[in-house]
Design a protein around this motif. Structure first.
Motif, short mmCIF file in Angstrom:
data_model
loop_
_atom_site.label_atom_id
_atom_site.label_comp_id
_atom_site.label_asym_id
_atom_site.label_seq_id
_atom_site.Cartn_x
_atom_site.Cartn_y
_atom_site.Cartn_z
N GLU A 96 0.82 -1.22 0.00
CA GLU A 96 0.00 0.00 0.00
C GLU A 96 0.85 1.26 0.00
O GLU A 96 0.47 2.27 -0.58
CB GLU A 96 -0.94 0.00 1.21
CG GLU A 96 -2.04 -1.05 1.15
CD GLU A 96 -3.11 -0.74 0.13
OE1 GLU A 96 -3.33 0.45 -0.20
OE2 GLU A 96 -3.73 -1.69 -0.35
N LEU A 99 1.70 2.83 -3.35
CA LEU A 99 0.62 3.48 -4.09
C LEU A 99 0.58 4.96 -3.71
O LEU A 99 0.35 5.31 -2.57
CB LEU A 99 -0.73 2.82 -3.76
CG LEU A 99 -1.93 3.35 -4.53
CD1 LEU A 99 -1.80 3.03 -6.02
CD2 LEU A 99 -3.21 2.74 -3.99
N GLU A 100 0.83 5.79 -4.71
CA GLU A 100 0.83 7.24 -4.49
C GLU A 100 -0.49 7.81 -4.98
O GLU A 100 -0.93 7.53 -6.09
CB GLU A 100 1.99 7.89 -5.24
CG GLU A 100 3.34 7.45 -4.75
CD GLU A 100 4.48 8.08 -5.53
OE1 GLU A 100 4.25 9.08 -6.24
OE2 GLU A 100 5.60 7.55 -5.44
N LYS A 101 -1.13 8.61 -4.14
CA LYS A 101 -2.37 9.28 -4.53
C LYS A 101 -2.03 10.41 -5.49
O LYS A 101 -0.98 11.03 -5.40
CB LYS A 101 -3.10 9.84 -3.31
CG LYS A 101 -3.48 8.78 -2.30
CD LYS A 101 -4.51 7.85 -2.87
CE LYS A 101 -4.92 6.83 -1.82
NZ LYS A 101 -5.65 5.72 -2.33
N VAL A 102 -2.94 10.65 -6.43
CA VAL A 102 -2.76 11.73 -7.40
C VAL A 102 -3.53 12.93 -6.89
O VAL A 102 -4.75 12.87 -6.74
CB VAL A 102 -3.28 11.31 -8.79
CG1 VAL A 102 -3.11 12.43 -9.79
CG2 VAL A 102 -2.57 10.05 -9.26
N HIS A 103 -2.83 14.02 -6.61
CA HIS A 103 -3.48 15.22 -6.08
C HIS A 103 -3.17 16.40 -6.98
O HIS A 103 -2.10 17.01 -6.88
CB HIS A 103 -2.99 15.53 -4.66
CG HIS A 103 -3.31 14.46 -3.68
ND1 HIS A 103 -4.60 14.20 -3.28
CD2 HIS A 103 -2.53 13.57 -3.05
CE1 HIS A 103 -4.59 13.19 -2.42
NE2 HIS A 103 -3.34 12.78 -2.26
N GLU A 107 -7.19 15.49 -11.29
CA GLU A 107 -7.46 14.23 -10.60
C GLU A 107 -8.78 13.62 -11.08
O GLU A 107 -9.79 14.31 -11.15
CB GLU A 107 -7.50 14.45 -9.10
CG GLU A 107 -7.68 13.17 -8.32
CD GLU A 107 -7.61 13.39 -6.82
OE1 GLU A 107 -7.74 12.39 -6.11
OE2 GLU A 107 -7.46 14.52 -6.39
N LYS A 112 -7.30 5.28 -8.46
CA LYS A 112 -6.97 5.04 -7.05
C LYS A 112 -5.61 5.61 -6.70
O LYS A 112 -5.36 5.94 -5.55
CB LYS A 112 -6.97 3.54 -6.76
CG LYS A 112 -8.34 2.96 -6.58
CD LYS A 112 -8.22 1.56 -6.03
CE LYS A 112 -9.57 1.05 -5.60
NZ LYS A 112 -9.50 -0.29 -5.02
N GLY A 113 -4.75 5.68 -7.69
CA GLY A 113 -3.41 6.19 -7.48
C GLY A 113 -2.47 5.64 -8.52
O GLY A 113 -2.89 4.99 -9.47
N THR A 123 -0.85 3.17 -13.55
CA THR A 123 -2.04 3.81 -13.00
C THR A 123 -3.02 2.75 -12.55
O THR A 123 -3.43 1.90 -13.34
CB THR A 123 -2.70 4.71 -14.08
OG1 THR A 123 -1.73 5.64 -14.56
CG2 THR A 123 -3.89 5.46 -13.50
N ASP A 126 -9.95 2.21 -10.50
CA ASP A 126 -11.10 1.68 -9.75
C ASP A 126 -12.24 1.55 -10.76
O ASP A 126 -12.94 2.51 -11.06
CB ASP A 126 -11.48 2.61 -8.62
CG ASP A 126 -12.59 2.05 -7.75
OD1 ASP A 126 -13.34 1.16 -8.21
OD2 ASP A 126 -12.73 2.52 -6.61
#
Length: 132
Positions: A96, A99-103, A107, A112-113, A123, A126
């Motif tokens: 986990e 997994l980098e969140k995209v901000h 977006e 999911k990230g 990428t 979801d």
């Protein structure tokens, strides 16, 4: 977390293995008249009729139909749907924290990230949110 990594054009995407029902070679897709543009058609897979979705349209990408070699059958809620992809690359496991969140302002709610590996970025999509 375990994911199936697949290629569309030069991009790599992933879906959680828990969503994947099967991976099949490309087969005859029967077009459906007056269907929405994102529905490529239907296939008969072992007696089950499954809708095939154009992942390129859903993701807003350039169409790469000429290279589609595989169909990934996804189990979303109580329905099976298929997506055509250029190639299924691998099944991989990652933690986990990889997994980098995209901000940013671009977006997308269905991403999911990104899985940031040294040599590539994948990428994670979801599909439950993408196909609503």
């Amino acid at each position: 977390m375990q994911v199936v990594v697949f290629n569309i054009g030069n991009e790599q995407f992933a879906v959680e293995t828990s969503k994947v029902q099967s991976i099949n070679d490309l087969m005859k897709i029967t077009q459906v008249p007056k269907a929405p543009s994102y529905i490529k058609g239907l296939i008969n897979l072992r007696g089950n009729i499954i809708s095939i979705l154009d992942i390129n349209l859903l993701l807003g990408m350039t169409n790469t139909d000429e290279r589609n070699d595989n169909i990934i059958i996804l189990k979303l809620e109580d329905e099976l749907v298929g997506i055509t992809v250029d190639a299924v690359d691998e099944v991989m496991e990652f933690s986990e924290d990889q997994l980098e969140k995209v901000h940013n302002e671009m977006e997308k709610f269905y991403i999911k990230g990104v899985i940031n590996l040294k040599e590539r970025i994948i990428t994670l999509i979801d599909f439950d949110k993408l196909i609503q």
